[in-house]
Design an enzyme around this catalytic site. Structure first.
Site, PDB file in Angstrom:
ATOM      1  N   ASP A  97      27.272 -18.219  99.074  1.00 16.01           N
ATOM      2  CA  ASP A  97      26.630 -18.571 100.333  1.00 16.01           C
ATOM      3  C   ASP A  97      25.179 -18.117 100.187  1.00 16.01           C
ATOM      4  O   ASP A  97      24.895 -16.922 100.155  1.00 16.01           O
ATOM      5  CB  ASP A  97      27.299 -17.860 101.505  1.00 16.01           C
ATOM      6  CG  ASP A  97      26.693 -18.239 102.857  1.00 16.01           C
ATOM      7  OD1 ASP A  97      25.537 -18.709 102.889  1.00 16.01           O
ATOM      8  OD2 ASP A  97      27.369 -18.036 103.889  1.00 16.01           O
ATOM      9  N   TYR A 142      14.129 -31.057 111.341  1.00 20.62           N
ATOM     10  CA  TYR A 142      14.337 -31.706 110.049  1.00 20.62           C
ATOM     11  C   TYR A 142      13.013 -31.816 109.293  1.00 20.62           C
ATOM     12  O   TYR A 142      12.922 -31.488 108.109  1.00 20.62           O
ATOM     13  CB  TYR A 142      14.944 -33.091 110.273  1.00 20.62           C
ATOM     14  CG  TYR A 142      15.381 -33.814 109.015  1.00 20.62           C
ATOM     15  CD1 TYR A 142      16.701 -33.745 108.587  1.00 20.62           C
ATOM     16  CD2 TYR A 142      14.486 -34.581 108.269  1.00 20.62           C
ATOM     17  CE1 TYR A 142      17.115 -34.418 107.438  1.00 20.62           C
ATOM     18  CE2 TYR A 142      14.886 -35.248 107.125  1.00 20.62           C
ATOM     19  CZ  TYR A 142      16.201 -35.162 106.719  1.00 20.62           C
ATOM     20  OH  TYR A 142      16.602 -35.823 105.585  1.00 20.62           O
ATOM     21  N   LYS A 190      12.165 -29.954 105.695  1.00 21.57           N
ATOM     22  CA  LYS A 190      11.947 -30.741 104.487  1.00 21.57           C
ATOM     23  C   LYS A 190      10.541 -30.582 103.921  1.00 21.57           C
ATOM     24  O   LYS A 190      10.351 -30.526 102.703  1.00 21.57           O
ATOM     25  CB  LYS A 190      12.251 -32.218 104.749  1.00 21.57           C
ATOM     26  CG  LYS A 190      13.726 -32.500 105.026  1.00 21.57           C
ATOM     27  CD  LYS A 190      14.618 -32.054 103.868  1.00 21.57           C
ATOM     28  CE  LYS A 190      16.070 -32.409 104.088  1.00 21.57           C
ATOM     29  NZ  LYS A 190      16.938 -31.962 102.966  1.00 21.57           N
TER      30      LYS A 190
END
Length: 302
Positions: A75, A171, A175
Site C-alpha cells: 500500500d 483529477y 494528474k
C-alpha cells in the site's frame, strides 16, 4: 543481447496491477528485466477498487514475456510498507535501475463537470492522496537506490494527453502535479546521472475501459459504435514499449524532465502497438472530428 536490451536490469513498477502499470511491467519483462510488481490487489484480497486483476497475474505475464516478475503487496500510502519494499529490493537484487510510479486508483471519484465545492471534500483529498502522495512516498524511499548507482530512470505515469483543464479540479490537480513531480526529480537527480520523465497514454484501452464498453481486446472495435473516439484508443503495452525503450536508451538523460506521450515515444523509437497500429491521439482525434478519416479508418490504420 540485442533482443533482451534490459537483461540484468532491475525495475520496480509501483501500481503494476493493471492498466499502464501492467503494460509497462510486461514490456520491461519482454526486454529481459526483473520487475518487482507492487500494488494492493493480491490473489484472494482485492483492493477497494474491486477489480479482478492482481499483482500475481501481472508478475506471471512478466515471466511469460521473458523477464522475471516478483509480486510484492504494497500500500503506497503506507511509508513503512514502501520502506520494506526498498529494503527487499536492496537485499535481493542489490540494485535498482528503473522506478515506475503508476499508482492511481481514483477514477471512481472523478466527477467531470461538477463544481468542486459541490463534491465531497473527502473524495477530493483521497484523489490527491492516491494520485500524488503515493508517488512522493515511493520516490522518497526508492530513488536513493538509483542515486547510489549514479544511473537509472524514474518514470511518472500520468494522464495529460489533453491540453488545458481536465474538467475536474481534483483529477486535474493530481494528474498535472505528477508532471511537476517528474520535472522536480529530473532537476535534483541530474547531478547523480539519473533521468526522470513523465509519460502519458492517449485514449487507453485498459481492462476497465474494455469492461465499460462491454468488449474484449479481440473485438474492441465493436465499441466504436458507442463512442467514435474509441477508434483512436491504444493498449497499455503501447506506453509500456515506450518506457522500455527509454530504459534501454543510453542517452535517456537528454529526455529528462520532459512529458512524453506514447505516440511521441513510438515515433522516437520506431515501435507500434501490439496490433501493429501506431495510434496518435491528437492527430487521430482531429481527423475524426473533421471527418478527414472515418473511425473505422482510424481503428484499422497503422
Amino acid at each position: 543481447m540485442a533482443d533482451k536490451p534490459l537483461a540484468g536490469t532491475v525495475a520496480v513498477v509501483a501500481g503494476g496491477t493493471r492498466g499502464c502499470g501492467r503494460g509497462i511491467a510486461v514490456e520491461l519483462g519482454t526486454a529481459g528485466a526483473t520487475v518487482y510488481v507492487t500494488g494492493r490487489s493480491t490473489r484472494g484480497r482485492p483492493s477497494e477498487m474491486g477489480r479482478p486483476e492482481t499483482i500475481e497475474e501481472t508478475a506471471g505475464l512478466v515471466d511469460a514475456a521473458g523477464g522475471r516478475g516478483v509480486p510484492v503487496a504494497v500500500d503506497h500510502l503506507r511509508p513503512e510498507e514502501v520502506a520494506a519494499l526498498a529494503g527487499r529490493v536492496r537485499s535481493e537484487a542489490g540494485r535498482l535501475d528503473v522506478l515506475v510510479n503508476d499508482i492511481w486508483g481514483a477514477d471512481r471519484f472523478a466527477r467531470f463537470g461538477v463544481p468542486f465545492w459541490e463534491r465531497p471534500l473527502e473524495t477530493g483529498l483521497r484523489t490527491l492522496d492516491l494520485g500524488l502522495r503515493t508517488h512522493l512516498i515511493t520516490s522518497w524511499h526508492l530513488v536513493p537506490l538509483l542515486a547510489e548507482r549514479g544511473a537509472g530512470l524514474v518514470v511518472e505515469v500520468t494522464d495529460a494527453a489533453e491540453q488545458g483543464y481536465r474538467d475536474d479540479v481534483y483529477y486535474d490537480l493530481a494528474k498535472y502535479s505528477v508532471v511537476r513531480h517528474a520535472s522536480g526529480q529530473a532537476a535534483e537527480l541530474r547531478p547523480f546521472g539519473v533521468a526522470a520523465v513523465a509519460v502519458t497514454p492517449g485514449f487507453l484501452r485498459s481492462e476497465a475501459m474494455l469492461d465499460h464498453f462491454g468488449v474484449t481486446e479481440q473485438d474492441w472495435r465493436s465499441g466504436i459504435a458507442q463512442d467514435r473516439y474509441f477508434a483512436a484508443s491504444e493498449t497499455p503495452r503501447y506506453l509500456g514499449r515506450g518506457v522500455a525503450a527509454l530504459a534501454a536508451d543510453p542517452a535517456v538523460l537528454d529526455k529528462s524532465g520532459k512529458l512524453l506521450a506514447s505516440w511521441e515515444l513510438a515515433e522516437l523509437y520506431g515501435f507500434a502497438d501490439v496490433d501493429g497500429r501506431r495510434p496518435h491521439w491528437p492527430r487521430d482525434l482531429a481527423a475524426i472530428q473533421s471527418s478527414d478519416r472515418t473511425p473505422a479508418e482510424v481503428a484499422g490504420g497503422t
